[in-house]
Design an enzyme around this catalytic site. Structure first.
Site, mmCIF file in Angstrom:
data_model
loop_
_atom_site.group_PDB
_atom_site.id
_atom_site.type_symbol
_atom_site.label_atom_id
_atom_site.label_comp_id
_atom_site.label_asym_id
_atom_site.label_seq_id
_atom_site.Cartn_x
_atom_site.Cartn_y
_atom_site.Cartn_z
ATOM 1 N N GLU A 293 0.839 -1.202 0.000
ATOM 2 C CA GLU A 293 0.000 0.000 0.000
ATOM 3 C C GLU A 293 0.874 1.253 0.000
ATOM 4 O OE1 GLU A 293 -3.300 2.395 2.689
ATOM 5 O OE2 GLU A 293 -2.791 0.325 3.212
ATOM 6 N N LYS B 106 -8.129 -14.984 16.694
ATOM 7 C CA LYS B 106 -8.185 -14.459 15.337
ATOM 8 C C LYS B 106 -9.565 -13.916 14.951
ATOM 9 C CE LYS B 106 -4.297 -17.318 14.076
ATOM 10 N NZ LYS B 106 -3.772 -18.516 13.438
ATOM 11 N N ASP C 19 2.152 -14.011 13.249
ATOM 12 C CA ASP C 19 0.988 -14.620 12.619
ATOM 13 C C ASP C 19 0.067 -13.505 12.123
ATOM 14 O OD1 ASP C 19 -1.317 -15.965 11.911
ATOM 15 O OD2 ASP C 19 -1.279 -17.321 13.626
ATOM 16 N N HIS D 257 -2.442 10.383 -0.935
ATOM 17 C CA HIS D 257 -2.631 9.151 -1.681
ATOM 18 C C HIS D 257 -2.594 9.413 -3.183
ATOM 19 C CE1 HIS D 257 -3.808 7.519 2.208
ATOM 20 N NE2 HIS D 257 -3.802 6.307 1.655
#
Length: 406
Positions: A105, A236, A310, A401
């Protein structure tokens, strides 16, 4: 529309009516050897894809991945940028740190770099590890409420036995507590472990399995059903439980910033940022967000991938609270609290070549550094909150951006 559904129905029915479909099989073994890797690529016959994923360096170092993946065919390269340095005045992290971030990104690393520089110019972020613990939550279903209550009584009398059995599976994990949750004739046991410098999820799973087996063998009440994890751990998944508890490391970070620095680095005012924080908090409540923050997930994902954590844990780690208020010194006091930072500096993916290199850039590779790593990450999340909120307040978010991402 009717024709489309009819076509789908007949095609699906025909497919189900046929015998089991058999495709050319990949090598049955999940082991990582050069021979098996080549056999897998023969299945695809895509030399350009093979050259991209299985470059010479990957071929030379593939043995490093043996314990981290099955059915290996290569590696994916992600660009890694460096943000900072950021000064951290923590309980465990006390230095300036350069932050490796792996992302595709554009504008992300630049934004965090700006926030890091601002925090350093302000004298650094204060950080503190508040709690630690990794959970696994077996669930048991009984025939009736009386059996469930009797089971809970038995568990409370055998905590020491369960602790001994669980800790026999690891040299590092310690069972801190077993909490009990009851829902009708269902009983959940919340096993909470201290995992030292490992993220510890595999450690906790293996230890809880040993305790679970002990329960099934020795309980005077036989459950109708029992499962190693019944989803109370929040593993998660974003969940509100951790806002008052912990899974991983619960960390808070704070910085006091003079008005002149806000103007210099963010081109806005503390008043505007405080007002934005209030409106964003209301917006979060309107859409049911758990916690309120601008974009913890950006820092967490880029940091986790770069440093061998993770990455799926971002789903729970991104829960937390950002707060802006008037500093007692004038200017802005900004703080973040993240109750679910799931990081380690040993085990898992931390010793893979690229990930180990990123931890070494931080000076936090190996034993003794997990708490410092969590404090640094909280400070980085704080830097990101300052930068993005500053961009919104100054009207620069879209412009940044447009400039960097096109």
């Amino acid at each position: 529309m009717t024709d489309n559904f009819s076509h789908f129905y007949h095609r699906t029915r025909s497919a189900h009516a046929t015998q089991e479909r058999r495709s050319p099989a990949l090598p049955a073994s999940g082991r990582l050897t050069p021979e098996l890797v080549n056999k897998r690529w023969q299945h695809f016959a895509l030399p350009e894809a093979q050259a991209a994923l299985l470059d010479p360096i990957t071929e030379e170092t593939m043995h490093s991945y043996t314990k981290n993946i099955e059915h290996f065919i290569g590696t994916v390269k992600l660009p890694v940028g460096i943000a900072g340095p950021i000064l951290v005045n923590g309980q465990h992290a006390q230095a300036e740190f350069c932050i490796p971030l792996a992302t595709t990104e554009a504008a992300l690393v630049s934004s965090y770099h700006r926030g890091c520089r601002l925090i350093t110019a302000a004298g650094g972020a204060s950080t503190l590890v508040l709690q630690e613990g990794v959970t696994r939550t077996p669930g048991f279903a009984f025939a009736c409420l009386a059996d469930a209550a009797r089971f809970i009584g038995w568990v409370s009398e055998h905590v020491a036995d369960l602790k001994s059995v669980a800790e026999s599976t690891t040299q590092h994990g310690q069972l801190q507590d077993i909490e009990v949750e009851m829902e009708g004739n269902h009983v959940y046991l919340v096993f909470q472990f201290f995992t030292e410098d490992a993220s510890g999820q595999n450690m906790v799973t293996i230890a809880t399995q040993a305790a679970f087996d002990y329960v099934m063998q020795h309980s005077p009440v036989e459950p109708r059903q029992a499962f190693l994890d019944a989803n109370l751990s929040g593993d998660k998944k974003a969940n509100s439980h951790v806002m008052r508890h912990v899974r991983g490391k619960k960390v808070t970070a704070e910085v006091h910033i003079a008005e002149s620095l806000i103007q210099r680095y963010l081109h806005t005012t503390s008043d505007a940022m405080i007002e934005f924080g209030l409106m964003a908090n209301n917006g979060g409540q309107l859409n049911g967000t758990i916690g309120t923050n601008a974009h913890y997930a950006n820092a967490l994902a880029a940091f986790y991938i770069a440093c061998g954590q993770d990455a799926a844990c971002v789903a729970e780690s991104a829960v937390g609270i950002t707060r802006f208020e008037r500093s007692i010194h004038g200017g802005l006091c900004a703080s973040v609290t993240l109750p679910n930072i799931m990081v380690g500096t040993v085990g898992g993916g931390t010793q893979l070549p690229s990930q180990k290199a990123c931890l070494e850039l931080l000076g936090l590779n190996g034993s003794g550094h997990a708490r410092a790593l969590a404090e640094v990450l909280a400070a980085v999340c704080l830097a990101g909150e300052l930068s993005i909120v500053g961009a919104f307040c100054a009207g620069h978010f879209t412009r940044a951006h447009h400039k960097l991402a096109r």
